[in-house]
Design a protein around this motif. Structure first.
Motif, PDB file in Angstrom:
ATOM      1  N   ASN A 104      -0.460  -6.985 -13.222  1.00  0.00           N
ATOM      2  CA  ASN A 104      -0.076  -6.783 -11.833  1.00  0.00           C
ATOM      3  C   ASN A 104      -0.041  -5.290 -11.485  1.00  0.00           C
ATOM      4  O   ASN A 104      -0.490  -4.878 -10.412  1.00  0.00           O
ATOM      5  CB  ASN A 104       1.283  -7.426 -11.554  1.00  0.00           C
ATOM      6  CG  ASN A 104       1.747  -7.219 -10.135  1.00  0.00           C
ATOM      7  OD1 ASN A 104       2.542  -6.312  -9.859  1.00  0.00           O
ATOM      8  ND2 ASN A 104       1.269  -8.040  -9.224  1.00  0.00           N
ATOM      9  N   ARG A 105       0.481  -4.477 -12.410  1.00  0.00           N
ATOM     10  CA  ARG A 105       0.524  -3.026 -12.180  1.00  0.00           C
ATOM     11  C   ARG A 105      -0.883  -2.444 -12.090  1.00  0.00           C
ATOM     12  O   ARG A 105      -1.163  -1.582 -11.252  1.00  0.00           O
ATOM     13  CB  ARG A 105       1.329  -2.347 -13.283  1.00  0.00           C
ATOM     14  CG  ARG A 105       2.832  -2.620 -13.218  1.00  0.00           C
ATOM     15  CD  ARG A 105       3.599  -1.682 -14.141  1.00  0.00           C
ATOM     16  NE  ARG A 105       3.261  -1.886 -15.540  1.00  0.00           N
ATOM     17  CZ  ARG A 105       3.910  -2.721 -16.343  1.00  0.00           C
ATOM     18  NH1 ARG A 105       4.920  -3.462 -15.881  1.00  0.00           N
ATOM     19  NH2 ARG A 105       3.556  -2.836 -17.619  1.00  0.00           N
ATOM     20  N   LEU A 106      -1.763  -2.919 -12.960  1.00  0.00           N
ATOM     21  CA  LEU A 106      -3.142  -2.456 -12.909  1.00  0.00           C
ATOM     22  C   LEU A 106      -3.792  -2.837 -11.573  1.00  0.00           C
ATOM     23  O   LEU A 106      -4.482  -2.021 -10.945  1.00  0.00           O
ATOM     24  CB  LEU A 106      -3.946  -3.047 -14.061  1.00  0.00           C
ATOM     25  CG  LEU A 106      -5.451  -2.744 -14.051  1.00  0.00           C
ATOM     26  CD1 LEU A 106      -5.696  -1.242 -14.160  1.00  0.00           C
ATOM     27  CD2 LEU A 106      -6.160  -3.498 -15.176  1.00  0.00           C
ATOM     28  N   ALA A 107      -3.565  -4.074 -11.132  1.00  0.00           N
ATOM     29  CA  ALA A 107      -4.133  -4.517  -9.860  1.00  0.00           C
ATOM     30  C   ALA A 107      -3.619  -3.671  -8.702  1.00  0.00           C
ATOM     31  O   ALA A 107      -4.382  -3.286  -7.802  1.00  0.00           O
ATOM     32  CB  ALA A 107      -3.811  -5.994  -9.630  1.00  0.00           C
ATOM     33  N   ALA A 108      -2.320  -3.354  -8.719  1.00  0.00           N
ATOM     34  CA  ALA A 108      -1.757  -2.524  -7.652  1.00  0.00           C
ATOM     35  C   ALA A 108      -2.377  -1.134  -7.663  1.00  0.00           C
ATOM     36  O   ALA A 108      -2.689  -0.561  -6.600  1.00  0.00           O
ATOM     37  CB  ALA A 108      -0.240  -2.438  -7.813  1.00  0.00           C
ATOM     38  N   SER A 109      -2.583  -0.570  -8.852  1.00  0.00           N
ATOM     39  CA  SER A 109      -3.208   0.748  -8.951  1.00  0.00           C
ATOM     40  C   SER A 109      -4.651   0.714  -8.464  1.00  0.00           C
ATOM     41  O   SER A 109      -5.099   1.606  -7.726  1.00  0.00           O
ATOM     42  CB  SER A 109      -3.151   1.234 -10.406  1.00  0.00           C
ATOM     43  OG  SER A 109      -3.829   2.450 -10.561  1.00  0.00           O
ATOM     44  N   LEU A 110      -5.378  -0.334  -8.849  1.00  0.00           N
ATOM     45  CA  LEU A 110      -6.766  -0.453  -8.414  1.00  0.00           C
ATOM     46  C   LEU A 110      -6.867  -0.685  -6.912  1.00  0.00           C
ATOM     47  O   LEU A 110      -7.818  -0.230  -6.264  1.00  0.00           O
ATOM     48  CB  LEU A 110      -7.444  -1.592  -9.176  1.00  0.00           C
ATOM     49  CG  LEU A 110      -7.668  -1.351 -10.671  1.00  0.00           C
ATOM     50  CD1 LEU A 110      -8.285  -2.586 -11.316  1.00  0.00           C
ATOM     51  CD2 LEU A 110      -8.546  -0.132 -10.896  1.00  0.00           C
ATOM     52  N   MET A 111      -5.873  -1.370  -6.347  1.00  0.00           N
ATOM     53  CA  MET A 111      -5.891  -1.571  -4.905  1.00  0.00           C
ATOM     54  C   MET A 111      -5.755  -0.234  -4.174  1.00  0.00           C
ATOM     55  O   MET A 111      -6.417   0.007  -3.157  1.00  0.00           O
ATOM     56  CB  MET A 111      -4.793  -2.545  -4.483  1.00  0.00           C
ATOM     57  CG  MET A 111      -4.873  -2.946  -3.012  1.00  0.00           C
ATOM     58  SD  MET A 111      -3.726  -4.268  -2.547  1.00  0.00           S
ATOM     59  CE  MET A 111      -4.457  -5.680  -3.377  1.00  0.00           C
ATOM     60  N   GLN A 112      -4.892   0.636  -4.692  1.00  0.00           N
ATOM     61  CA  GLN A 112      -4.765   1.969  -4.100  1.00  0.00           C
ATOM     62  C   GLN A 112      -6.078   2.730  -4.205  1.00  0.00           C
ATOM     63  O   GLN A 112      -6.511   3.384  -3.246  1.00  0.00           O
ATOM     64  CB  GLN A 112      -3.655   2.753  -4.803  1.00  0.00           C
ATOM     65  CG  GLN A 112      -2.251   2.301  -4.460  1.00  0.00           C
ATOM     66  CD  GLN A 112      -1.206   3.195  -5.101  1.00  0.00           C
ATOM     67  OE1 GLN A 112      -1.463   3.874  -6.084  1.00  0.00           O
ATOM     68  NE2 GLN A 112      -0.012   3.201  -4.524  1.00  0.00           N
ATOM     69  N   GLN A 113      -6.723   2.649  -5.373  1.00  0.00           N
ATOM     70  CA  GLN A 113      -7.996   3.336  -5.547  1.00  0.00           C
ATOM     71  C   GLN A 113      -9.053   2.781  -4.598  1.00  0.00           C
ATOM     72  O   GLN A 113      -9.873   3.537  -4.056  1.00  0.00           O
ATOM     73  CB  GLN A 113      -8.473   3.193  -7.005  1.00  0.00           C
ATOM     74  CG  GLN A 113      -7.601   3.890  -8.025  1.00  0.00           C
ATOM     75  CD  GLN A 113      -7.506   5.378  -7.780  1.00  0.00           C
ATOM     76  OE1 GLN A 113      -8.503   6.036  -7.484  1.00  0.00           O
ATOM     77  NE2 GLN A 113      -6.300   5.930  -7.912  1.00  0.00           N
ATOM     78  N   LEU A 114      -9.042   1.485  -4.378  1.00  0.00           N
ATOM     79  CA  LEU A 114     -10.004   0.874  -3.467  1.00  0.00           C
ATOM     80  C   LEU A 114      -9.790   1.376  -2.042  1.00  0.00           C
ATOM     81  O   LEU A 114     -10.759   1.636  -1.305  1.00  0.00           O
ATOM     82  CB  LEU A 114      -9.879  -0.646  -3.521  1.00  0.00           C
ATOM     83  CG  LEU A 114     -10.831  -1.442  -2.616  1.00  0.00           C
ATOM     84  CD1 LEU A 114     -12.278  -1.215  -3.035  1.00  0.00           C
ATOM     85  CD2 LEU A 114     -10.490  -2.932  -2.652  1.00  0.00           C
ATOM     86  N   GLU A 115      -8.521   1.514  -1.645  1.00  0.00           N
ATOM     87  CA  GLU A 115      -8.233   1.996  -0.302  1.00  0.00           C
ATOM     88  C   GLU A 115      -8.618   3.461  -0.137  1.00  0.00           C
ATOM     89  O   GLU A 115      -9.080   3.880   0.927  1.00  0.00           O
ATOM     90  CB  GLU A 115      -6.750   1.781   0.001  1.00  0.00           C
ATOM     91  CG  GLU A 115      -6.379   0.302   0.123  1.00  0.00           C
ATOM     92  CD  GLU A 115      -4.887   0.054   0.189  1.00  0.00           C
ATOM     93  OE1 GLU A 115      -4.114   1.010  -0.091  1.00  0.00           O
ATOM     94  OE2 GLU A 115      -4.491  -1.086   0.506  1.00  0.00           O
ATOM     95  N   TYR A 116      -8.458   4.268  -1.211  1.00  0.00           N
ATOM     96  CA  TYR A 116      -8.824   5.680  -1.149  1.00  0.00           C
ATOM     97  C   TYR A 116     -10.344   5.881  -1.228  1.00  0.00           C
ATOM     98  O   TYR A 116     -10.900   6.763  -0.563  1.00  0.00           O
ATOM     99  CB  TYR A 116      -8.168   6.453  -2.299  1.00  0.00           C
ATOM    100  CG  TYR A 116      -6.668   6.538  -2.218  1.00  0.00           C
ATOM    101  CD1 TYR A 116      -5.997   6.475  -0.991  1.00  0.00           C
ATOM    102  CD2 TYR A 116      -5.907   6.661  -3.382  1.00  0.00           C
ATOM    103  CE1 TYR A 116      -4.607   6.542  -0.937  1.00  0.00           C
ATOM    104  CE2 TYR A 116      -4.513   6.731  -3.334  1.00  0.00           C
ATOM    105  CZ  TYR A 116      -3.871   6.665  -2.102  1.00  0.00           C
ATOM    106  OH  TYR A 116      -2.498   6.733  -2.045  1.00  0.00           O
TER     107      TYR A 116
END
Length: 281
Positions: A104-116
């Motif tokens: 879940n933490r990895l997914a949240a981090s990747l979601m931020q990267q996707l938005e950036y």
């Protein structure tokens, strides 16, 4: 669509039902979505994800506050992926799976990267899919084998509340979507949960309550059968009589005659008292 298509979305409260020609991964970082695949469903949260094979009909409704990864995977893209054959096997059947905190933490981090960096969506998608594959390979969940199971249905469905609502609306058309909304579930997930809990479909259950209420009116009121039919939601007396006979193996008119021909002991006592006057003490 020629390669992995990853997007971050907030799934709204509108009920959506469809099927598509690609595999799909649903993974939330927060919030919740009710999702059912061909009538069997679960709740997508930060600790629960879903794999949907291509061509499988599914429906969902979000809470409007979720943040959800939706990853579309064309079958023709699998050979180009690392471990593509093994990843393809993940989609041999619908599957809900547990999401541990680290994933879940990895997914949240990747979601931020996707938005950036939205231009990197294919690379981020490949990383997410690889992490999921390693998780499911290392920690298989026996409960996920085969069709996904309905979870927590007895806790999600408040039958007393549903019964009260149904009884207030017996004269109206009652739709599954209305009952599902009372439980904050999609129509498909509600239908599956309800059938698992009660052994019948929601509409069959509503029909039974209509007829049980009608039976009381037939035997304990002077209302005409046509009026009773309207009060419990039948369009005419004929359809009401046929349904009544199927449920109780007797027509409503005969049930009324028999009840009056053979009154209950309490009714006999009242009739006797009315005929002979009050008893002396």
């Amino acid at each position: 669509m020629t390669f992995l298509d990853l997007r971050a979305a907030t799934l709204g409260q509108a009920h959506v039902a469809h099927a598509h020609d690609h595999h799909q991964l649903i993974l939330a970082t927060c919030g919740a979505t009710e999702l059912a695949i061909e009538g069997r469903g679960d709740r997508i949260t930060g600790s629960r994800g879903c794999l949907i094979p291509c061509g499988r009909h599914h429906d969902y409704r979000g809470d409007g506050r979720n943040r959800t990864f939706v990853l579309d995977i064309p079958a023709k893209s699998l050979p180009a992926l690392r471990d593509g054959e093994a990843i393809g096997r993940l989609f041999e059947r619908p599957r809900f799976f547990a999401v541990p905190p680290r994933l879940n933490r990895l997914a949240a981090s990747l979601m931020q990267q996707l938005e950036y960096c939205p231009a990197l969506h294919s690379e981020i998608a490949a990383l997410l899919l690889r992490a999921l594959y390693l998780h499911l390979e290392a920690e298989p969940l026996p409960a996920d084998v085969g069709a996904p199971a309905v979870r927590g249905f007895s806790e999600r469905l408040d039958l007393a509340r549903l019964d009260a609502w149904i009884d207030r609306h017996l004269a109206d058309e009652i739709r599954v979507e209305q009952l599902a909304a009372l439980c904050a579930l999609s129509a498909g997930h509600f239908h599956a949960c309800f059938r698992e809990l009660t052994g019948m479909t929601p509409l069959a259950y509503v029909q039974r309550r209509r007829l049980d209420h009608a039976r009381t009116l037939v035997t304990h009121s002077g209302l005409s059968l046509g009026h009773i039919a309207t009060l419990v939601g039948f369009r005419d007396q004929g359809s009401f009589s046929r349904a009544y006979r199927r449920r109780f193996a007797v027509s409503p008119s005969r049930a009324r005659r028999e009840d009056r021909a053979f009154p209950s002991p309490g009714q006999e006592h009242r009739s006797s008292g009315q005929a002979g006057g009050p008893e002396s003490t």
